[in-house]
Every structure is written in C-alpha cells, then in structure tokens.
Design a protein around this motif. Sequence first.
Motif, PDB file in Angstrom:
ATOM      1  N   VAL A 156       0.822  -1.211   0.000  1.00 28.57           N
ATOM      2  CA  VAL A 156       0.000   0.000   0.000  1.00 28.57           C
ATOM      3  C   VAL A 156       0.857   1.263   0.000  1.00 28.57           C
ATOM      4  O   VAL A 156       0.445   2.292  -0.547  1.00 28.57           O
ATOM      5  CB  VAL A 156      -0.996   0.025   1.189  1.00 28.57           C
ATOM      6  N   LEU A 157       2.058   1.197   0.577  1.00 30.43           N
ATOM      7  CA  LEU A 157       2.956   2.354   0.514  1.00 30.43           C
ATOM      8  C   LEU A 157       3.339   2.653  -0.936  1.00 30.43           C
ATOM      9  O   LEU A 157       3.364   3.814  -1.373  1.00 30.43           O
ATOM     10  CB  LEU A 157       4.198   2.110   1.362  1.00 30.43           C
ATOM     11  N   MET A 192      -7.200   3.025  10.936  1.00 26.09           N
ATOM     12  CA  MET A 192      -7.275   2.398  12.260  1.00 26.09           C
ATOM     13  C   MET A 192      -6.714   0.983  12.225  1.00 26.09           C
ATOM     14  O   MET A 192      -6.016   0.541  13.154  1.00 26.09           O
ATOM     15  CB  MET A 192      -8.721   2.394  12.750  1.00 26.09           C
ATOM     16  N   HIS A 193      -7.009   0.258  11.143  1.00 25.51           N
ATOM     17  CA  HIS A 193      -6.527  -1.117  11.010  1.00 25.51           C
ATOM     18  C   HIS A 193      -5.002  -1.145  10.934  1.00 25.51           C
ATOM     19  O   HIS A 193      -4.350  -1.984  11.573  1.00 25.51           O
ATOM     20  CB  HIS A 193      -7.134  -1.744   9.757  1.00 25.51           C
ATOM     21  N   VAL A 249       2.650   5.111   9.702  1.00 30.45           N
ATOM     22  CA  VAL A 249       2.162   4.281   8.598  1.00 30.45           C
ATOM     23  C   VAL A 249       0.679   4.536   8.365  1.00 30.45           C
ATOM     24  O   VAL A 249       0.232   4.703   7.216  1.00 30.45           O
ATOM     25  CB  VAL A 249       2.407   2.788   8.891  1.00 30.45           C
ATOM     26  N   ALA A 250      -0.103   4.588   9.454  1.00 25.50           N
ATOM     27  CA  ALA A 250      -1.547   4.800   9.328  1.00 25.50           C
ATOM     28  C   ALA A 250      -1.867   6.145   8.677  1.00 25.50           C
ATOM     29  O   ALA A 250      -2.687   6.225   7.755  1.00 25.50           O
ATOM     30  CB  ALA A 250      -2.205   4.702  10.703  1.00 25.50           C
ATOM     31  N   VAL A 251      -1.200   7.194   9.146  1.00 26.45           N
ATOM     32  CA  VAL A 251      -1.465   8.542   8.617  1.00 26.45           C
ATOM     33  C   VAL A 251      -0.985   8.663   7.175  1.00 26.45           C
ATOM     34  O   VAL A 251      -1.689   9.219   6.311  1.00 26.45           O
ATOM     35  CB  VAL A 251      -0.784   9.605   9.500  1.00 26.45           C
ATOM     36  N   LEU A 252       0.203   8.129   6.896  1.00 24.23           N
ATOM     37  CA  LEU A 252       0.771   8.232   5.556  1.00 24.23           C
ATOM     38  C   LEU A 252      -0.090   7.503   4.527  1.00 24.23           C
ATOM     39  O   LEU A 252      -0.387   8.047   3.454  1.00 24.23           O
ATOM     40  CB  LEU A 252       2.190   7.656   5.553  1.00 24.23           C
TER      41      LEU A 252
END
Length: 246
Positions: free
Chosen positions: A47-48, A192-193, A224-227
């Motif tokens: 996903v990144l 959140m996940h 990681v979540a925010v990015l």
Amino acid sequence: MDRVSQTATLPGRLSVHTSTSRRRAWSSTITLKLVMAISGLMFIAFVLGHVYGNLKAFSGHDAYNEYAEHLRTLGEPIFPRSGLLWIMRVGLIAALVAHVSSAIVLARRARRARGRYAARPPRRASSLASRTMLTGGLGLFLFLGWHLVNFTIGKVNVRGGPTNDPFNLVVDTFSVWWSTALYLAAMLVLGMHLWHGTWSSLQTLGWTLTAKRRQAAKATAMAVAVLVAGGFSLSPIAIQLGLIGP
C-alpha cells in the motif's frame, strides 16, 4: 500383540504422530500470529507503493497513465507484459487469504477462551482500533472487492463513461459524491486497522521488548496509518474540489 507386531507398527504410529504434530504446529496460536504479522507487513509495503502511484494523479493525465503503463511492463523482457504484475497480485491474494483466515481462527479461539459468561473488560482498557480489528478487516475485505471491480477486474465507471483510460476512470469515479464518501470511509477504517495492525505485527516479531522500542513501534504505527490513509485520501478530495480533472 507380540513384540514383533508392535515393532512393525511403530513406524506407522510415528508417522501419524509426526503428521499430527506438524498440523498442530502450523495451527498454533503463535504460528497464526506470525502469519498475520508477516502477511500484514507485506500489505503495508504494497500500500505504501500504491500510495506513491495514486499521488501521480497530481502530476496530470500523462504522468498518471505512464505510471499505470509502467506497472504492466514491469519486468520485461524477462517476464511477459503484465506477467510480473500478476505474480505480485497472486502473491498478495495468497497473503490476504492467510491473513484473513488466521484472523478468524484467532478471534474464535479468543472468544472460546473468554467463555460465554466471562466478565467483559472495560472498554477503556482497549482502543477503538483494537476492538474493531476483525469487523474493520472484514469491511475492508468487502471494500477491496468493490475496488478491484471498479479499477482492475471489471473496470466499472460509476458515471457510465469509458474505462480504457486510467486517469479519466479515477476522475470519473471520484467526481461522484457517494463514491468518494465510500472511499474516504474505507480509508478511515484502513487507517485504524494499520495503526493497531502495525503495532501488533512489530510486537509479535519481538520488536517491542524495551520501553524505547515500544515508543518507536507506536510512532511507526501512527506514521504508517497517517501516511497510507491520508495519502490515499488526497486524490479523491482534490478531485471533489476540482483541483484534479481532465
């Protein structure tokens, strides 16, 4: 049974015992958590890279479509057109099956361990992200199905337009308010996940054994979540605001 007969049946018993032990090892709670951690980190890496590709929309029509074409020619001439891309897709599907099935098994075991009449812990003892990991994950699984139909497998244009141009398909999709709202809601759940999932993966792999490492793991999980969730959300919002368009 005489001694000779007992000796004759011993290899068979050992074989059955070895096979049973292997099945138990592969289905143990620790193994399932490791499977979830490793497959989860594979998805984070994917996903990144996907976020980077989506942000190409800000560079305009040609830059985005060149990126989409580059994915199909990746690995040539060693692999045929789209060959490496499909190998990556199959690997991700296998990781997804392993991740989801392990999560379901672990959730059932946790439910049985608590017992039907066990007192529930107070809600403040755990975060919303941790309490919604299973339901949120299943929701993301359903959203992924629609996402693939929308952009990859079926290529459905919600506005009824053509689907042969990747950039225009993205713009048409997020020019519709309900499609953008659905996507942004999914990104909130994904954030959140990823937040709790990244932390849990690092914990499972033993990277949170000291206070300093725990703080680093928490910061990494939040980043990681925010990015990812934030990066994925930028293009749909920009399209809704008219900042990206044909």
